[in-house]
Design a protein around this motif. Sequence first.
Motif, short mmCIF file in Angstrom:
data_model
loop_
_atom_site.label_atom_id
_atom_site.label_comp_id
_atom_site.label_asym_id
_atom_site.label_seq_id
_atom_site.Cartn_x
_atom_site.Cartn_y
_atom_site.Cartn_z
N SER A 62 -6.28 9.42 -3.34
CA SER A 62 -6.50 8.19 -2.58
C SER A 62 -5.51 7.14 -3.06
O SER A 62 -5.53 6.74 -4.23
CB SER A 62 -7.93 7.69 -2.80
N THR A 63 -4.63 6.70 -2.14
CA THR A 63 -3.64 5.68 -2.51
C THR A 63 -4.34 4.33 -2.71
O THR A 63 -3.93 3.53 -3.54
CB THR A 63 -2.56 5.54 -1.40
N ASN A 66 -5.90 4.72 -5.96
CA ASN A 66 -4.89 5.21 -6.89
C ASN A 66 -5.47 6.26 -7.84
O ASN A 66 -5.24 6.25 -9.05
CB ASN A 66 -4.24 4.06 -7.66
#
Length: 198
Positions: A62-63, A66
């Motif tokens: 998950s960006t 992070n």
Amino acid sequence: MTSTDDKIEQKVKSLKQGAIVFTEDFQDYGSPGAVKVALHRIVKKGLLHNLARGIYAKPTFSTLLNQEVLPATEEVAKAIAKRDKARILPTGVYAQNMLGLSTQVPLRLVYLTDGSPRKITIGNRTIQFKKTTPKNLALKGEISKLVVQALKEIGKDNVTNHELETIHKLLQKEDKQDLKHDIGLAPQWIAEIMAKAL
């Protein structure tokens, strides 16, 4: 000749993020012992996460957070049911939560199933599969089958008007044929509540 490790690693790399796999998915790649050792190494490399005995997941990155995110407990339950070709039905507080009747997210998800009864622990959450009769799993409507389970959990004398209103609104979105079918299978007092949505 490609080793069991390499074959399994290639297979894992080809999986999409969030995929849930089981030890037996790799049984064609080598002996049970070799598969077990290979999966252990792949987990150490961080390519797979071991969720519970014999159950693995490929993490999703998950960006936003992070960090790596693992599949939800519900996804794991569905994957197990699919593997076992079993039907499952959420019950209790979990059914209430899915319908929006409760904000409580249970740490223990209980499903009725026609597969084998078992309990699986994933981190601080548990999935429990309870053996049930075919009648309980014969309900067709996605909403109405949850309503029956949620109402059973709440109990006949504890249902509030607010809950009845919410259930009524939800059931109006249900397919009418499915709803009629499910009313025929529901306990009498629940059937009466459901019939008002027709």
